[in-house]
Write a protein that holds these residues in place. Structure first.
Motif, short mmCIF file in Angstrom:
data_model
loop_
_atom_site.label_atom_id
_atom_site.label_comp_id
_atom_site.label_asym_id
_atom_site.label_seq_id
_atom_site.Cartn_x
_atom_site.Cartn_y
_atom_site.Cartn_z
N TRP A 168 -33.96 79.75 89.78
CA TRP A 168 -35.18 80.54 89.95
C TRP A 168 -36.20 80.21 88.87
N ILE B 47 -40.98 79.26 88.35
CA ILE B 47 -41.97 80.19 87.82
C ILE B 47 -42.97 79.46 86.93
N ILE C 27 -46.63 84.07 84.61
CA ILE C 27 -46.11 85.02 85.60
C ILE C 27 -45.71 86.33 84.94
N LEU D 251 -42.97 88.73 84.59
CA LEU D 251 -41.53 88.68 84.86
C LEU D 251 -41.00 89.97 85.45
N ASN E 174 -42.49 92.10 87.49
CA ASN E 174 -42.81 92.10 88.93
C ASN E 174 -41.98 91.06 89.67
N TYR E 175 -41.77 89.92 89.03
CA TYR E 175 -40.98 88.86 89.65
C TYR E 175 -39.54 89.32 89.88
N LYS F 118 -39.27 91.86 92.73
CA LYS F 118 -39.40 91.22 94.04
C LYS F 118 -38.12 90.47 94.41
N GLU F 119 -37.59 89.68 93.50
CA GLU F 119 -36.44 88.83 93.81
C GLU F 119 -35.14 89.62 93.97
#
Length: 339
Positions: free
Chosen positions: A174, A178, A182, A184, A186-187, A190-191
């Motif tokens: 992953w 990125i 970014i 992180l 929020n990432y 989402k993931e």
């Protein structure tokens, strides 16, 4: 200055590590890879931002960081995917609530995690530890970190690697996808497929005691009382009382990032630090204050001034030829002058 870092030397960018290296092979590779990532990170689109996270020296900031880490520790120990997701959801809720209490904390924490967190995740994944060793390592690291005097700069070494490791189980590589700017948090939301409730306060209050919340809150209230006393002592010693003010012009430093103390908008106190600059070398053992914009350092009043060697309570300054300390216009503080 000698430290674990990247450094420009002789026209090249190098990784520097302090000797002796650990006798443990996994720990050794972890550190070497972390510092090699620092050497390469600019070419990968990641930049070395080290913003002040002063809220992590405050009672509630520390409480909700500790709760987040306890939830991550449970996620590491979890035996099912549902349990992992539940613990990660609680961890991110504690994080989001912390951000709601300290405006701007989401940005400053994210910059530190992109700098140190991604480096440490990379080192961890390259370390050669087995799955069982990895889990044991995380649990011991978090338990050790919690006893650290300061979380200001060190938190990212603990948070990002755990989220990243757990995410790697469902989304391999992953990190290679990125970008350097970014968000992180929020990432990860989402993931991992996590949606946080609108009423964060209700959510965190519901699950706090699931993660030793009563003990953590009691410990942090006690620590806060002692910390306020220490802050008052530093305020008097380095700001209110006569002191020395040194400009930071071309500064390089080595310090213990586990012992920093925030004085809010006055700056950050580094109890132990070594500074090299155009004017010479400063070694401090009992506290120096660096201003928020990194252009000035305060140390306590000098005790002995002999030529280019000047000493005070817990510090020693070796000035280069052409520099001296003189009283300012008010005759109160010493400032640096060129001869």
């Amino acid at each position: 200055n000698i430290s674990n870092t990247s450094v420009q030397w002789s026209g090249q960018n190098w990784a520097m590590v302090m000797l002796p290296l650990s006798q443990n092979k996994n720990t050794r590779i972890n550190l070497l890879t972390h510092e090699l990532f620092h050497r390469a990170q600019r070419s990968l689109g990641f930049f070395a931002y080290n913003p002040n996270n002063t809220h992590l020296d405050k009672k509630d900031g520390r409480i909700y960081l500790r709760l987040e880490l306890e939830a991550l520790k449970k996620a590491v120990k979890a035996s099912s995917e549902n349990e992992v997701k539940e613990n990660i959801s609680d961890a991110l809720a504690f994080r989001a609530f912390r951000y709601s209490q300290y405006p701007g904390a989401d940005s400053t924490e994210n910059l530190m995690e992109l700098n140190e967190g991604i480096c440490e995740f990379t080192g961890l994944m390259m370390s050669g530890r087995s799955k069982g060793q990895m889990k044991e390592y995380f649990i011991k690291r978090i338990d050790y970190f919690i006893s650290s005097p300061s979380y200001l700069r060190s938190f990212a070494y603990e948070t990002t690697p755990v989220y990243g490791y757990l995410l790697s189980a469902i989304k391999k590589d992953w990190n290679k996808k990125i970008k350097g700017k970014i968000n992180l948090s929020n990432y990860f939301k989402k993931e991992f497929g996590i949606s946080l409730p609108a009423d964060l306060k209700k959510q965190v209050n519901t699950v706090t005691n699931k993660y030793r919340g009563d003990i953590i809150i009691k410990e942090e209230i006690s620590r806060d009382i002692k910390n306020k006393k220490q802050i008052a002592e530093y305020q008097n010693k380095l700001i209110d009382s006569p002191h020395v003010e040194l400009p930071l012009l071309n500064m390089n430093m080595s310090f213990d990032y586990t012992k920093m103390v925030s004085l809010d908008n006055q700056g950050t106190v580094y109890p132990q630090i070594r500074i090299t600059d155009n004017w010479g070398i400063l070694e401090v053992e009992q506290g120096a204050l660096i201003s928020p914009n990194w252009n000035r350092m305060n140390i306590s009043f000098p005790v002995n001034m002999e030529g280019n060697t000047i000493t005070g309570e817990g510090w020693k300054l070796e000035l280069k030829e052409g520099y001296l300390l003189e009283k300012d216009e008010q005759g109160k503080n010493y400032i640096l002058k060129k001869k």
